[in-house]
Enzyme design. Structure first.
Site, PDB file in Angstrom:
ATOM      1  N   GLU A 222       0.881  -1.175   0.000  1.00 60.47           N
ATOM      2  CA  GLU A 222       0.000   0.000   0.000  1.00 60.47           C
ATOM      3  C   GLU A 222       0.911   1.215   0.000  1.00 60.47           C
ATOM      4  O   GLU A 222       1.451   1.597   1.037  1.00 60.47           O
ATOM      5  CB  GLU A 222      -0.900  -0.015   1.247  1.00 60.47           C
ATOM      6  CG  GLU A 222      -1.883  -1.175   1.301  1.00 60.47           C
ATOM      7  CD  GLU A 222      -3.058  -0.988   0.343  1.00 60.47           C
ATOM      8  OE1 GLU A 222      -3.316   0.145  -0.093  1.00 60.47           O
ATOM      9  OE2 GLU A 222      -3.718  -1.993   0.033  1.00 60.47           O
ATOM     10  N   CYS A 256      -1.922   9.575   2.641  1.00 59.82           N
ATOM     11  CA  CYS A 256      -1.525   8.967   1.375  1.00 59.82           C
ATOM     12  C   CYS A 256      -2.474   9.352   0.245  1.00 59.82           C
ATOM     13  O   CYS A 256      -2.052   9.496  -0.893  1.00 59.82           O
ATOM     14  CB  CYS A 256      -1.459   7.451   1.512  1.00 59.82           C
ATOM     15  SG  CYS A 256      -2.996   6.726   2.079  1.00 59.82           S
TER      16      CYS A 256
HETATM   17  P1  NAD Z   1       8.304   4.629   4.843  1.00 62.79           P
HETATM   18  O1  NAD Z   1       8.285   3.822   3.593  1.00 62.79           O
HETATM   19  O2  NAD Z   1       9.462   5.524   5.092  1.00 62.79           O
HETATM   20  O3  NAD Z   1       8.186   3.677   6.145  1.00 62.79           O
HETATM   21  C1  NAD Z   1       7.224   2.671   6.271  1.00 62.79           C
HETATM   22  C2  NAD Z   1       7.781   1.545   7.143  1.00 62.79           C
HETATM   23  O4  NAD Z   1       8.964   1.022   6.550  1.00 62.79           O
HETATM   24  C3  NAD Z   1       8.158   1.969   8.556  1.00 62.79           C
HETATM   25  O5  NAD Z   1       7.726   0.976   9.450  1.00 62.79           O
HETATM   26  C4  NAD Z   1       9.675   2.074   8.511  1.00 62.79           C
HETATM   27  O6  NAD Z   1      10.284   1.770   9.749  1.00 62.79           O
HETATM   28  C5  NAD Z   1      10.063   1.040   7.474  1.00 62.79           C
HETATM   29  N1  NAD Z   1      11.276   1.404   6.737  1.00 62.79           N
HETATM   30  C6  NAD Z   1      11.725   2.643   6.431  1.00 62.79           C
HETATM   31  N2  NAD Z   1      12.857   2.564   5.701  1.00 62.79           N
HETATM   32  C7  NAD Z   1      13.129   1.251   5.542  1.00 62.79           C
HETATM   33  C8  NAD Z   1      14.157   0.517   4.873  1.00 62.79           C
HETATM   34  N3  NAD Z   1      15.122   1.133   4.188  1.00 62.79           N
HETATM   35  N4  NAD Z   1      14.105  -0.829   4.920  1.00 62.79           N
HETATM   36  C9  NAD Z   1      13.126  -1.472   5.562  1.00 62.79           C
HETATM   37  N5  NAD Z   1      12.115  -0.820   6.214  1.00 62.79           N
HETATM   38  C10 NAD Z   1      12.121   0.506   6.208  1.00 62.79           C
HETATM   39  O7  NAD Z   1       6.927   5.433   4.814  1.00 62.79           O
HETATM   40  P2  NAD Z   1       6.430   6.545   5.831  1.00 62.79           P
HETATM   41  O8  NAD Z   1       7.306   7.754   5.674  1.00 62.79           O
HETATM   42  O9  NAD Z   1       6.242   5.972   7.182  1.00 62.79           O
HETATM   43  O10 NAD Z   1       4.968   6.857   5.256  1.00 62.79           O
HETATM   44  C11 NAD Z   1       4.758   7.746   4.212  1.00 62.79           C
HETATM   45  C12 NAD Z   1       4.534   7.030   2.894  1.00 62.79           C
HETATM   46  O11 NAD Z   1       3.559   6.013   3.055  1.00 62.79           O
HETATM   47  C13 NAD Z   1       3.991   7.954   1.827  1.00 62.79           C
HETATM   48  O12 NAD Z   1       4.556   7.635   0.580  1.00 62.79           O
HETATM   49  C14 NAD Z   1       2.505   7.628   1.819  1.00 62.79           C
HETATM   50  O13 NAD Z   1       1.829   7.954   0.628  1.00 62.79           O
HETATM   51  C15 NAD Z   1       2.531   6.168   2.083  1.00 62.79           C
HETATM   52  N6  NAD Z   1       1.263   5.711   2.636  1.00 62.79           N
HETATM   53  C16 NAD Z   1       0.470   4.893   1.893  1.00 62.79           C
HETATM   54  C17 NAD Z   1      -0.760   4.486   2.405  1.00 62.79           C
HETATM   55  C18 NAD Z   1      -1.685   3.591   1.630  1.00 62.79           C
HETATM   56  O14 NAD Z   1      -2.615   3.067   2.230  1.00 62.79           O
HETATM   57  N7  NAD Z   1      -1.483   3.370   0.345  1.00 62.79           N
HETATM   58  C19 NAD Z   1      -1.151   4.918   3.657  1.00 62.79           C
HETATM   59  C20 NAD Z   1      -0.300   5.742   4.379  1.00 62.79           C
HETATM   60  C21 NAD Z   1       0.910   6.126   3.873  1.00 62.79           C
END
Ligand code: NAD
Length: 481
Positions: A222, A256
Site C-alpha cells: 500500500e 496517502c
Molecule cells: P516509509 O516507507 O518511510 O516507512 C514505512 C515503514 O517502513 C516503517 O515501518 C519504517 O520503519 C520502514 N522502513 C523505512 N525505511 C526502511 C528501509 N530502508 N528498509 C526497511 N524498512 C524501512 O513510509 P512513511 O514515511 O512511514 O509513510 C509515508 C509514505 O507512506 C507515503 O509515501 C505515503 O503515501 C505512504 N502511505 C500509503 C498508504 C496507503 O494506504 N497506500 C497509507 C499511508 C501512507
C-alpha cells in the site's frame, strides 16, 4: 504485589527467528479455528480500543499534535468500522464458495476454500500510525493468521501504545509487536513470513518486494504518490473548495490519499482560489489569530519532514511559483501553513515528488484531454479526484485516467467504503486492502475439486488414443468452437 515487567520485545535476529517459529507452530492451531474463535479475538481488540480512546488520542497528540477529533474520525472510527465490518461478515467470508462445473468435468464438484496464509508481517507507516497498523491486523486475524506488527519509529508514542495493546489483548505466539526502525525492519524482512503487508513509500516498497522475492513471500504494498484533483469548469466551486481543503489539511496533509496537486480549468482558477481562501479562514482561523493558533490543525511529524516541506516550498518559489495563499512556516513548532501555489513549473520538486504536507500547487488546463494527459504522463496515482457536475466530464476522466481508486465530488472518503477494494496501481501499490479484500489478502484461496470414484467422463480421454478417443475430443472442441 507489583506487576512483573513485560519481557523486552525481541530485536535480535535470533530472537525474531524464534518468534516467527513460535507463531508458525501456533498458526496451525489458528488454522483449525471456527468463526466464533476468530470473532472473539476481534471482540477483545474492539473492547480494548473502546477502553483506551483517550490514550490513543493522547499518543497521537504527543507524536504530532493531531487534534482529538481527527484521531476519533481517522484512526478510531476507521479501525472500529473495519472490526465491525469483519465481525458482521466473517462467517460468510470463511465459508467455502461453490463454483459451477463445465461440461468436460461433469460429475465433479468444485469450491474455493479459504485458509490462512500462516504468519504475516505487517509494517506500518507513521502518518496514520494507529489505523494503518491495526486495520491490516483486523484483516489478518479475520483470515486466521498469526502476526508480527512493526509500527513506525517516527511516531514513538503510538508505537509504544501498540506494543501495550498487543501485550494486553493477545498471546505473543499469536500477535507480537516489534518496535524499531530500519535495522529492525531489515531483520524482519530477512525472515520467511507467509505474507508481508506493507504500507509506506514506493521507495521502501521496492526494498520490501526485493526481500520478499528471496522467500517468494506474497506481498500487499500500500504505497503513495501524487494523487491529483481535477476541477472541471462545471464544478460547484464552493463545495469543491471545502472538500479539497478538508482533504488536503486533515492530518496536516500527511495523508496517502490527500489531493496532492490541483488541475483546474483555467476559467475557474481564480474564483476557486478565492473560495479556498474563505474555507481556510472558516476552518482554521475563525478567531483571526492565524492557523498556527488553531487547535484543529496538526503539526508535521518531525524536523526532517518539516525541512523537506520547507525545501519544496522554497524550491518552487525560486523557480518562479507564486504563493497565492499561506506560505508561513515555523520550524520551532514543525508548522507549515496551508499554502496554495500557482505558476508552478512542472520540473519543480513540488510537482515531481509526493508532497505529503499542506502545500497545494495549482495547475490550469484548457481541455479535459490536457488534464488527463498531464496525470497520465506521471506514475499511476493512488487516488483520482474529479470535481464536476457534468456527468460527461466525470465519465471522460474516469475512462481516461488509471488510478488505484477514484472519488467523484469529494476527497478521501472512498476509503471509508469498506465494500470497495483499497489499493494502488503501478507505482502506488500492489494488492488490495479493506473489508473482504483485506481478508482475501491474508488468505490462500485453495482450489478444491472433488471427483466421483469409478467411471468418469475424463476417462474417455485416457490412452490409448484410439479413433474413438479422437471422436470424443473432436466433439468437445466442436462444442467449444
Ligand atoms: P516509509 O516507507 O518511510 O516507512 C514505512 C515503514 O517502513 C516503517 O515501518 C519504517 O520503519 C520502514 N522502513 C523505512 N525505511 C526502511 C528501509 N530502508 N528498509 C526497511 N524498512 C524501512 O513510509 P512513511 O514515511 O512511514 O509513510 C509515508 C509514505 O507512506 C507515503 O509515501 C505515503 O503515501 C505512504 N502511505 C500509503 C498508504 C496507503 O494506504 N497506500 C497509507 C499511508 C501512507
Amino acid at each position: 504485589m507489583p506487576t512483573p515487567a513485560a519481557p523486552p520485545p525481541p530485536t535480535e535476529t535470533t530472537d525474531l527467528a524464534a518468534l516467527l517459529e513460535r507463531q508458525r507452530v501456533r498458526s496451525e492451531v489458528l488454522r483449525r479455528e471456527a468463526p466464533a474463535e476468530r470473532a472473539a479475538r476481534l471482540q477483545r481488540l474492539h473492547q480494548w480500543i473502546i477502553r483506551n480512546r483517550a490514550a490513543v488520542q493522547q499518543a497521537l497528540h504527543q507524536d504530532f499534535g493531531k487534534p482529538a477529533v481527527e484521531t476519533d474520525v481517522t484512526e478510531l472510527y476507521a479501525t472500529q468500522a473495519e472490526i465491525r465490518h469483519a465481525l458482521k461478515h466473517l462467517k460468510q467470508w470463511m465459508a467455502p464458495k461453490r463454483v459451477s462445473t463445465p461440461l468436460a468435468l461433469l460429475g465433479t464438484t468444485s469450491w474455493v476454500q479459504y485458509e490462512p496464509k500462516g504468519v504475516a508481517l505487517i509494517m506500518a507507516p507513521w502518518n496514520y500510525p494507529f489505523y494503518l497498523a491495526v486495520g491490516p491486523l483486523v484483516s489478518a486475524l479475520a483470515a486466521g493468521n498469526c502476526c508480527v506488527l512493526k509500527p513506525s519509529e517516527m511516531t514513538p508514542a503510538v508505537s509504544r501504545l501498540l506494543a501495550q495493546l498487543v501485550q494486553e489483548v493477545f498471546e505473543p505466539a499469536e500477535v507480537a509487536v516489534v518496535e524499531g526502525g530500519k535495522d529492525v525492519a531489515t531483520a524482519l524482512l530477512a525472515l520467511p513470513f507467509d505474507h508481508i503487508f506493507f504500507t509506506g513509500s514506493p521507495q521502501v516498497g521496492k526494498v520490501v518486494m526485493r526481500a520478499a522475492a528471496e522467500h517468494l513471500t506474497s506481498v500487499t504494498l500500500e504505497l503513495g504518490g501524487k494523487s491529483p484533483a481535477i476541477v472541471d469548469a462545471s464544478a460547484d466551486l464552493r463545495d469543491a473548495a471545502e472538500k479539497l481543503v478538508w482533504g488536503k489539511c486533515v492530518n496536516a496533509g500527511q495523508t496517502c490519499v490527500a489531493p496532492d496537486y490541483l488541475l483546474v480549468h483555467e476559467s475557474v482558477q481564480e474564483p476557486l482560489i478565492e473560495e479556498i481562501r474563505g474555507v481556510l479562514g472558516r476552518f482554521y482561523d475563525a478567531a483571526g489569530a492565524g492557523v498556527a493558533a488553531s487547535p484543529s490543525f496538526a503539526r508535521i511529524v518531525n524536523g526532517h519532514h518539516f525541512q523537506r516541506l520547507a525545501g519544496l516550498l522554497e524550491d518552487a518559489q525560486q523557480r518562479g511559483a507564486a504563493v497565492a495563499l499561506g506560505g508561513g512556516v515555523d520550524q520551532s513548532q514543525c508548522f507549515i501553513e496551508p499554502t496554495v501555489l500557482t505558476d508552478v513549473p512542472a520540473d519543480s520538486a513540488v510537482m515531481r515528488e509526493e508532497i505529503f504536507g499542506p502545500l497545494l500547487p495549482v495547475v490550469p488546463f484548457r481541455t479535459l484531454m490536457e488534464a488527463a494527459d498531464f496525470v497520465n504522463a506521471r506514475p499511476r496515482p493512488l487516488a483520482l479526484y474529479v470535481f464536476a457536475r457534468s456527468a460527461e466530464a466525470q465519465r471522460y476522466l474516469l475512462g481516461r485516467v488509471p488510478a488505484g481508486g477514484a472519488c467523484l465530488n469529494d476527497t478521501i472518503i472512498h476509503l471509508g467504503q469498506l465494500e470497495l477494494p483499497f489499493g494502488g496501481a503501478g507505482n502506488s501499490g500492489i494488492g488490495r486492502a479493506h473489508g473482504h479484500y483485506g481478508f482475501l489478502a491474508f488468505s490462500n484461496e485453495k482450489a478444491v475439486l472433488r471427483q466421483r470414484v469409478g467411471p468418469t467422463g475424463i476417462k474417455l480421454f485416457y490412452p490409448p488414443y484410439t479413433p474413438k478417443v479422437q471422436r470424443v475430443v473432436d466433439l468437445l472442441l466442436k462444442y467449444l468452437g
